[in-house]
Scaffold this motif. Sequence first.
Motif, mmCIF file in Angstrom:
data_model
loop_
_atom_site.group_PDB
_atom_site.id
_atom_site.type_symbol
_atom_site.label_atom_id
_atom_site.label_comp_id
_atom_site.label_asym_id
_atom_site.label_seq_id
_atom_site.Cartn_x
_atom_site.Cartn_y
_atom_site.Cartn_z
ATOM 1 N N ASP A 133 -4.397 -3.800 -1.569
ATOM 2 C CA ASP A 133 -5.237 -4.411 -2.605
ATOM 3 C C ASP A 133 -6.700 -4.024 -2.367
ATOM 4 O O ASP A 133 -7.294 -4.423 -1.370
ATOM 5 C CB ASP A 133 -5.062 -5.940 -2.535
ATOM 6 C CG ASP A 133 -5.965 -6.675 -3.519
ATOM 7 O OD1 ASP A 133 -5.939 -7.911 -3.515
ATOM 8 O OD2 ASP A 133 -6.697 -6.005 -4.289
ATOM 9 N N GLN A 157 0.305 -5.308 -8.352
ATOM 10 C CA GLN A 157 0.296 -6.698 -7.855
ATOM 11 C C GLN A 157 1.241 -7.600 -8.662
ATOM 12 O O GLN A 157 1.139 -8.817 -8.599
ATOM 13 C CB GLN A 157 -1.133 -7.285 -7.879
ATOM 14 C CG GLN A 157 -2.117 -6.484 -7.021
ATOM 15 C CD GLN A 157 -3.496 -7.084 -6.975
ATOM 16 O OE1 GLN A 157 -4.204 -7.092 -7.974
ATOM 17 N NE2 GLN A 157 -3.907 -7.566 -5.806
ATOM 18 N N CYS A 182 4.087 -1.993 -6.440
ATOM 19 C CA CYS A 182 4.079 -2.516 -5.068
ATOM 20 C C CYS A 182 5.407 -3.231 -4.858
ATOM 21 O O CYS A 182 5.992 -3.754 -5.799
ATOM 22 C CB CYS A 182 2.886 -3.431 -4.812
ATOM 23 S SG CYS A 182 2.733 -4.799 -5.954
ATOM 24 N N SER A 241 1.730 -9.322 -3.901
ATOM 25 C CA SER A 241 0.371 -9.007 -3.422
ATOM 26 C C SER A 241 -0.322 -10.325 -3.086
ATOM 27 O O SER A 241 0.237 -11.400 -3.298
ATOM 28 C CB SER A 241 -0.406 -8.247 -4.505
ATOM 29 O OG SER A 241 -1.719 -7.946 -4.050
ATOM 30 N N GLU A 250 2.474 -7.295 1.530
ATOM 31 C CA GLU A 250 2.190 -6.324 0.449
ATOM 32 C C GLU A 250 2.482 -4.900 0.915
ATOM 33 O O GLU A 250 2.047 -4.501 2.009
ATOM 34 C CB GLU A 250 0.723 -6.463 0.087
ATOM 35 C CG GLU A 250 0.160 -5.571 -0.991
ATOM 36 C CD GLU A 250 -1.347 -5.760 -1.085
ATOM 37 O OE1 GLU A 250 -1.790 -6.744 -1.719
ATOM 38 O OE2 GLU A 250 -2.075 -4.954 -0.483
#
Length: 401
Positions: A79, A176, A359, A364, A369
């Motif tokens: 992120d 995310q 992802c 996330s 993650e």
Amino acid sequence: MELARIGATPKGGVCRLTLTEIDREARDLFARWAREAGMSVSVDAIGNVYARREGADPKAAPVAMGSHLDSQPSGGKFDGAYGVMAGLEVVRTLNDAGIATRAPLEVIAWTNEEGSRFVPTMMGSGVFAGVHTLDYALAQTDREGVSVRDALQAIGYAGDARPQPLGAYFEAHIEQGPVLEQTRTTIGVVQGALGQRWFDLTLTGQDAHAGPTPMDGRRDALVAASRVVLEVNRIATGFPDTARGTVGEMRVLPNSRNVVPGEVRMTIDLRNAKQATLDAMVDALRSALAAIESECRVSCALTEVVSFAPSEFDPALVDSVRSAAAALGHSHRDIVSGAAHDAVYVSRIAPAAMVFVPCEGGISHNEIENATPEDVAAGTDVLLHAVLARAAVARGKAEAA
Ligand code: HGY
Ligand code: MN
Ligand code: MN
């Protein structure tokens, strides 16, 4: 992965809160790598870091890439960090391929995108885009009362660079969320992001003894707060247009097992793809609070702390992301971002677009993650070609890249 060692947590994530010593370490590493790639590095008054690769036409407005190096307290490796590293990789690739662009390129690491240690969120890009004044941002304090101004000084990132207007801005980021993975799509062509309205809510009842106080005589702030949590969920579940509603933080006072809680402080995060629907969600929240106030015999103080409209990215730049993905043979689909990103504020003063990659599990803001090397490479390749389409090749062959 080397950057992720800075602030690494036992479960494989990172804790790199903005403007801490750990954030400074990450900023220093990025600046070192950028200089090693032949870039010049400057820092502005809110700590945004600008790495610059000169172009054949020094007067042309730079084509920028970037994202953020700060993380949530229990954040992940990708992120923000991915977008900054992807920009650096684009420059390294152009160096290796001997390609010069007409417009200068910049890779930007924005200060305090997360808004976790200091509110508001997207602070550095917000000052850059004129959403917040510099003085307002510098005056914000964290829970210990440390100001952004002092924290910037402490890590040596209170700069004096005057940022240049950008010709274009591209941000690579993990989605995310679960859409790309569930639809087995490699590239998200981001159309824009949901609007957000964030509130702080304080409910005030009365502390009382858990034993002698009859049930019908109580003014229990936690019972009222529990109804608010369920109302936020009911509203977000019931409204259209990608409605989202979350209560993420709650403090119960006095927080003792045999005292009826007299006060609760909590946060409310509402989001929607349409401004009118977002406002209708807030109206529904306010009427729910009025009912809870009278039925639970508590008082509610609601303060709005963040508000920004749904955003749309620049259609021409969005097209260049889509055509780069198609030309490179990557599966791709249009998508709206549920999270906000620095591109949201940059899009107010320059054409902006984003490249999403999947992802794992759509998870996330969580230490687990994860993204695959293949997907992050594909996203970086799309970023490279979308940027080249905008910055134009002055010397060398785009195919070489
Ligand atoms: O909350 C968000 O939308 C992002 O993490 N700033
Ligand atoms: Mn982010
Ligand atoms: Mn984030």
